[in-house]
Design a protein around this motif. Sequence first.
Motif, mmCIF file in Angstrom:
data_model
loop_
_atom_site.group_PDB
_atom_site.id
_atom_site.type_symbol
_atom_site.label_atom_id
_atom_site.label_comp_id
_atom_site.label_asym_id
_atom_site.label_seq_id
_atom_site.Cartn_x
_atom_site.Cartn_y
_atom_site.Cartn_z
ATOM 1 N N GLU A 151 -25.278 17.888 44.152
ATOM 2 C CA GLU A 151 -24.109 18.656 44.605
ATOM 3 C C GLU A 151 -24.348 20.151 44.433
ATOM 4 O O GLU A 151 -23.978 20.963 45.299
ATOM 5 N N PHE A 152 -24.967 20.511 43.332
ATOM 6 C CA PHE A 152 -25.282 21.919 43.074
ATOM 7 C C PHE A 152 -26.149 22.479 44.198
ATOM 8 O O PHE A 152 -25.864 23.542 44.766
ATOM 9 N N VAL A 153 -27.214 21.780 44.513
ATOM 10 C CA VAL A 153 -28.133 22.249 45.554
ATOM 11 C C VAL A 153 -27.428 22.307 46.902
ATOM 12 O O VAL A 153 -27.541 23.301 47.642
ATOM 13 N N HIS A 154 -26.689 21.258 47.249
ATOM 14 C CA HIS A 154 -26.010 21.220 48.546
ATOM 15 C C HIS A 154 -24.975 22.333 48.670
ATOM 16 O O HIS A 154 -24.940 23.074 49.664
ATOM 17 N N ASP A 155 -24.130 22.487 47.651
ATOM 18 C CA ASP A 155 -23.023 23.443 47.739
ATOM 19 C C ASP A 155 -23.490 24.890 47.652
ATOM 20 O O ASP A 155 -23.017 25.750 48.410
ATOM 21 N N VAL A 156 -24.393 25.182 46.709
ATOM 22 C CA VAL A 156 -24.795 26.571 46.464
ATOM 23 C C VAL A 156 -25.954 26.999 47.359
ATOM 24 O O VAL A 156 -25.859 28.004 48.083
ATOM 25 N N LEU A 157 -27.050 26.261 47.303
ATOM 26 C CA LEU A 157 -28.263 26.690 47.999
ATOM 27 C C LEU A 157 -28.225 26.425 49.503
ATOM 28 O O LEU A 157 -28.713 27.245 50.293
ATOM 29 N N VAL A 158 -27.660 25.298 49.883
ATOM 30 C CA VAL A 158 -27.706 24.916 51.300
ATOM 31 C C VAL A 158 -26.497 25.446 52.065
ATOM 32 O O VAL A 158 -26.632 26.216 53.023
ATOM 33 N N ALA A 199 -39.168 19.774 39.509
ATOM 34 C CA ALA A 199 -39.648 18.685 40.373
ATOM 35 C C ALA A 199 -38.513 18.142 41.240
ATOM 36 O O ALA A 199 -38.698 17.884 42.444
ATOM 37 N N MET A 200 -37.326 17.983 40.658
ATOM 38 C CA MET A 200 -36.179 17.512 41.436
ATOM 39 C C MET A 200 -35.773 18.546 42.483
ATOM 40 O O MET A 200 -35.404 18.202 43.604
ATOM 41 N N LEU A 201 -35.854 19.816 42.098
ATOM 42 C CA LEU A 201 -35.505 20.880 43.042
ATOM 43 C C LEU A 201 -36.437 20.844 44.254
ATOM 44 O O LEU A 201 -35.978 20.970 45.402
ATOM 45 N N ALA A 202 -37.734 20.643 44.007
ATOM 46 C CA ALA A 202 -38.695 20.562 45.108
ATOM 47 C C ALA A 202 -38.413 19.355 45.996
ATOM 48 O O ALA A 202 -38.512 19.429 47.230
ATOM 49 N N LYS A 203 -38.053 18.241 45.380
ATOM 50 C CA LYS A 203 -37.738 17.029 46.143
ATOM 51 C C LYS A 203 -36.498 17.243 47.009
ATOM 52 O O LYS A 203 -36.476 16.871 48.193
ATOM 53 N N LEU A 204 -35.476 17.863 46.445
ATOM 54 C CA LEU A 204 -34.266 18.151 47.210
ATOM 55 C C LEU A 204 -34.547 19.191 48.292
ATOM 56 O O LEU A 204 -33.952 19.149 49.381
ATOM 57 N N GLY A 205 -35.464 20.108 48.006
ATOM 58 C CA GLY A 205 -35.848 21.094 49.008
ATOM 59 C C GLY A 205 -36.477 20.431 50.220
ATOM 60 O O GLY A 205 -36.241 20.844 51.364
ATOM 61 N N HIS A 206 -37.269 19.417 49.977
ATOM 62 C CA HIS A 206 -37.891 18.674 51.081
ATOM 63 C C HIS A 206 -36.807 18.022 51.941
ATOM 64 O O HIS A 206 -36.911 17.978 53.173
ATOM 65 N N THR A 207 -35.760 17.529 51.293
ATOM 66 C CA THR A 207 -34.658 16.892 52.019
ATOM 67 C C THR A 207 -33.844 17.899 52.814
ATOM 68 O O THR A 207 -33.485 17.658 53.983
ATOM 69 N N PHE A 208 -33.554 19.052 52.182
ATOM 70 C CA PHE A 208 -32.648 20.024 52.805
ATOM 71 C C PHE A 208 -33.347 21.151 53.560
ATOM 72 O O PHE A 208 -32.684 21.988 54.175
ATOM 73 N N GLY A 209 -34.673 21.211 53.511
ATOM 74 C CA GLY A 209 -35.379 22.182 54.328
ATOM 75 C C GLY A 209 -35.673 23.522 53.679
ATOM 76 O O GLY A 209 -35.729 24.547 54.357
#
Length: 307
Positions: free
Chosen positions: A105-112, A137-147
């Motif tokens: 949720e943090f990555v989706h709401d803030v970064l994306v 490592a999780m951030l990189a994985k989520l980055g792959h998902t969200f671009g």
Amino acid sequence: MQRWRGYEAVPGGFGRSVVTIGVFDGVHRGHQAIIGQTVKRARDLGLQSVVVTFDPHPAEVARPGSHPAVLTEPVRKAELIEQLGVDALCVVPFTPEFSRLSPEEFVHDVLVEALHATVVVEGDNFRFGHRAAGDLAMLAKLGHTFGFTVEEPPLVAEEGLVFSSTYIRSCVDAGDVEAAAAALGRPHNLGGVVVRGDQRGRELGFPTANLMCHRYAAIPADGVYAAWLRRGSELLRASVSIGTNPTFSGRERRVEAYALDFDADIYGERVELDFVAHLREQRTYTGIEPLITQINEDVERTRELLR
């Protein structure tokens, strides 16, 4: 530099960006490397650079009463970040609700959604999301998902010592302002409003500015220091005493600065101290004359060090 309070305040048409996230207390040399890479990558890509930080310190929300000593107050931190060439600063209120966001949720709401991150620059100790469950490592994985991609600058260290806010706080707490300055890349700074004290310094011939500092300010260990006193654009040499005035059986810990060659009324003004050197420990004297002799020596050493 644009400034936003909360990621919800980011303008809808802000566009894509290069982002770094952290508390960044002290904006020390390690932080400067991370923020510097963020700015460089943004310029290389023709994007905006964004620093995301938090207020209050996350530790105070996660563990009330555990707020660490603050190396840089919010206004000072923003100034230092702006000096590094950052395009935008987003200060996120760290509330209990925000702390419960999962890493996803943090990555989706803030970064994306808010910042449209293309690149995220972080150190290897970066943690995010509820209970700090997310890592690099999780951030990189989520980055792959969200671009978005994740970049990790090398740690800034000297002789095997990695610079960190925790290390700098320990230096300040021990009175080693020289080591703190080496890690910060500048002298440790302490600001406060000048308030009335016991007027004892004036009676001794050394009128001091008694500073009322931020409740969580990182105040150096008891002792006497050579420092620069900043009063607006004016820069004055100062001999600074921190402690309880043991010669006079004091109990309240104070920060008192004697500005050399200066005698203006500055009560109510905000001033700042840049600590340069530790001169000596606090001592108890048997009378006024030995104390005055010692203060004269402190003043002369300050004058020499800041010549």
